[in-house]
Motif scaffolding. Structure first.
Motif, short mmCIF file in Angstrom:
data_model
loop_
_atom_site.label_atom_id
_atom_site.label_comp_id
_atom_site.label_asym_id
_atom_site.label_seq_id
_atom_site.Cartn_x
_atom_site.Cartn_y
_atom_site.Cartn_z
N ASP A 44 7.97 -5.72 -35.09
CA ASP A 44 9.02 -4.71 -35.18
C ASP A 44 10.28 -5.27 -36.09
OD1 ASP A 44 10.45 -2.55 -34.77
OD2 ASP A 44 10.72 -2.89 -32.73
N MET A 45 9.89 -5.04 -37.41
CA MET A 45 10.60 -5.62 -38.46
C MET A 45 11.88 -4.76 -38.80
SD MET A 45 8.19 -6.10 -41.33
CE MET A 45 7.09 -4.98 -42.35
N SER A 46 11.61 -3.42 -38.51
CA SER A 46 12.63 -2.45 -39.07
C SER A 46 12.89 -1.18 -37.59
CB SER A 46 12.31 -1.51 -40.18
OG SER A 46 10.77 -1.86 -40.33
N PRO A 47 13.68 -1.75 -36.77
CA PRO A 47 13.97 -1.16 -35.70
C PRO A 47 14.84 0.29 -35.72
CG PRO A 47 15.23 -3.24 -35.50
CD PRO A 47 14.28 -3.17 -36.69
N SER A 48 14.50 1.05 -35.16
CA SER A 48 15.16 2.47 -35.20
C SER A 48 16.52 2.42 -35.20
CB SER A 48 14.33 3.60 -34.39
OG SER A 48 14.45 2.91 -33.09
N TYR A 49 17.26 1.47 -34.28
CA TYR A 49 18.41 1.38 -33.85
C TYR A 49 19.41 0.75 -35.14
CZ TYR A 49 17.02 -3.03 -32.19
OH TYR A 49 16.47 -4.15 -32.12
N LEU A 50 18.81 0.23 -36.02
CA LEU A 50 19.47 -0.02 -37.38
C LEU A 50 19.12 0.75 -38.56
CD1 LEU A 50 18.41 -3.89 -36.86
CD2 LEU A 50 20.48 -2.76 -36.24
N ARG A 51 20.33 0.67 -39.59
CA ARG A 51 19.89 1.64 -40.84
C ARG A 51 20.43 0.84 -41.99
NH1 ARG A 51 24.04 4.76 -37.96
NH2 ARG A 51 25.20 4.54 -39.72
N ILE A 52 19.62 1.20 -43.02
CA ILE A 52 19.87 0.52 -44.38
C ILE A 52 21.02 1.37 -44.98
CG2 ILE A 52 19.18 -0.25 -46.81
CD1 ILE A 52 16.43 -0.41 -45.44
N THR A 53 22.14 0.77 -45.57
CA THR A 53 23.07 1.39 -46.20
C THR A 53 23.34 0.73 -47.58
OG1 THR A 53 25.48 2.42 -45.84
CG2 THR A 53 24.98 0.12 -45.45
N LEU A 54 23.80 1.51 -48.56
CA LEU A 54 24.13 1.03 -50.18
C LEU A 54 25.66 0.73 -50.00
CD1 LEU A 54 22.15 3.61 -52.41
CD2 LEU A 54 21.79 1.11 -51.61
N LEU A 55 26.16 -0.43 -50.23
CA LEU A 55 27.40 -0.85 -50.17
C LEU A 55 28.15 -0.92 -51.60
CD1 LEU A 55 26.83 -3.58 -47.54
CD2 LEU A 55 27.93 -1.42 -46.90
N GLY A 56 27.60 -0.91 -52.62
CA GLY A 56 27.84 -0.66 -53.88
C GLY A 56 27.93 -2.14 -54.67
N LEU A 57 28.36 -2.33 -55.55
CA LEU A 57 28.27 -3.62 -56.25
C LEU A 57 29.47 -4.47 -55.91
CD1 LEU A 57 27.20 -2.57 -59.98
CD2 LEU A 57 25.64 -3.65 -58.13
N PRO A 58 29.31 -5.94 -55.64
CA PRO A 58 28.24 -6.65 -56.15
C PRO A 58 27.31 -7.01 -54.79
CG PRO A 58 29.99 -8.00 -55.70
CD PRO A 58 30.55 -6.68 -55.54
N ILE A 59 27.73 -6.30 -53.75
CA ILE A 59 26.86 -6.49 -52.63
C ILE A 59 25.47 -5.73 -52.47
CG2 ILE A 59 26.87 -6.14 -50.06
CD1 ILE A 59 29.95 -6.52 -50.03
N GLY A 60 25.51 -4.50 -52.61
CA GLY A 60 24.03 -3.85 -52.66
C GLY A 60 23.99 -3.37 -51.52
N ARG A 61 22.68 -3.69 -50.95
CA ARG A 61 22.14 -2.73 -49.39
C ARG A 61 22.75 -3.86 -48.51
NH1 ARG A 61 16.08 -2.31 -50.04
NH2 ARG A 61 16.30 -4.37 -50.76
N GLY A 62 22.97 -3.19 -47.32
CA GLY A 62 23.15 -3.99 -45.90
C GLY A 62 22.63 -3.13 -44.70
N ILE A 63 23.07 -3.62 -43.61
CA ILE A 63 22.51 -3.11 -42.62
C ILE A 63 23.55 -2.65 -41.51
CG2 ILE A 63 21.04 -3.57 -40.46
CD1 ILE A 63 19.43 -3.34 -42.60
N ILE A 64 23.48 -1.42 -41.07
CA ILE A 64 24.31 -1.00 -40.38
C ILE A 64 23.87 -0.54 -38.80
CG2 ILE A 64 26.01 1.20 -39.84
CD1 ILE A 64 26.74 -0.44 -42.43
N ALA A 65 24.68 -0.79 -37.83
CA ALA A 65 24.29 -0.68 -36.36
C ALA A 65 24.13 0.67 -36.17
CB ALA A 65 25.38 -1.39 -35.48
N GLY A 66 23.09 1.15 -35.48
CA GLY A 66 22.86 2.47 -35.08
C GLY A 66 23.24 2.56 -33.62
N LYS A 67 23.45 1.32 -32.98
CA LYS A 67 23.91 1.66 -31.46
C LYS A 67 24.91 0.50 -31.24
CE LYS A 67 20.71 -1.65 -29.66
NZ LYS A 67 19.65 -1.67 -28.38
N ASP A 68 25.60 0.44 -30.48
CA ASP A 68 26.54 -0.55 -29.82
C ASP A 68 25.80 -1.92 -29.24
OD1 ASP A 68 28.47 1.27 -30.51
OD2 ASP A 68 29.18 1.48 -28.20
#
Length: 200
Positions: A44-68
């Motif tokens: 289970d490497m991509s759980p449904s309670y997490l989301r990918i988000t684009l954070l812009g340059l220079p960071i790129g992508r990141g992971i956002i919590a979909g729950k507490d």
């Protein structure tokens, strides 16, 4: 004499409460490690309670919590190719020293897993990496270091002693300080970064 009696009573009560809390945290830790092992076993490497988000340059992508998440809660794990020799590209590689040997998890291939997209936060990380064993193999699992609210980016400290280029600007800010709560301190005590944990 009266003040001494009150002080001794108060100290005993606080000590007793801390001992109960420590047992609760230890039980919670065991439960979360079992949850991490189960997630690794079922890939289970991509759980449904997490989301990918684009954070812009220079960071790129990141992971956002979909729950507490509460302190010590399992978040996800670092998925990749298990290697006994150091990979050529080590941008997405976790090095795992274990029992006098070194292993690597190479996450350089974008396989849709979320653990490889967690960004670095060396000052105030809200997650931490921990070395756990699943069926005799070492793995990296991420746990909440403190409370994480829905919508917050999840970040952990890549390496406490590294001098990554993106950390250079922060050296100017030498007087940064923050107040740690007693629960942060307690979690740090029971869930150290990359602590080796033998299978239950």
């Amino acid at each position: 004499m009266y003040r001494l009696c009150i002080l001794v009573t108060a100290s005993f009560t606080i000590w007793n409460k801390d001992e109960c809390m420590a047992l609760t945290v230890a039980e919670h830790t065991r439960q979360q490690i079992k949850e991490a092992r189960a997630a690794i076993r079922r890939s289970d490497m991509s759980p449904s309670y997490l989301r990918i988000t684009l954070l812009g340059l220079p960071i790129g992508r990141g992971i956002i919590a979909g729950k507490d998440f509460g302190p010590g809660d399992y978040i996800t794990y670092y998925h990749g190719k298990y290697c006994v020799e150091k990979p050529i590209i080590d941008e997405y590689t976790f090095e795992l020293p274990c029992d006098g040997r070194t292993f690597w998890i190479d996450g350089s291939q974008d396989d849709g897993s979320y653990g490889r997209l967690l960004n670095d936060e060396w000052r105030f990380p809200n997650a931490m990496a921990r070395l756990i064993f699943v069926d005799g193999r070492p793995h990296i699992a991420y746990f909440a270091h403190r409370f994480i609210k829905t919508g917050q980016e999840i970040r952990f400290n890549y390496n406490y002693n590294s001098d990554f280029p993106w950390r250079q600007a922060s050296k100017v800010q030498t007087n940064l300080c923050f107040q740690r709560t007693w629960l942060d301190l307690l979690q740090t005590t029971f869930l150290p970064v990359c602590k080796m944990d033998k299978e239950l």
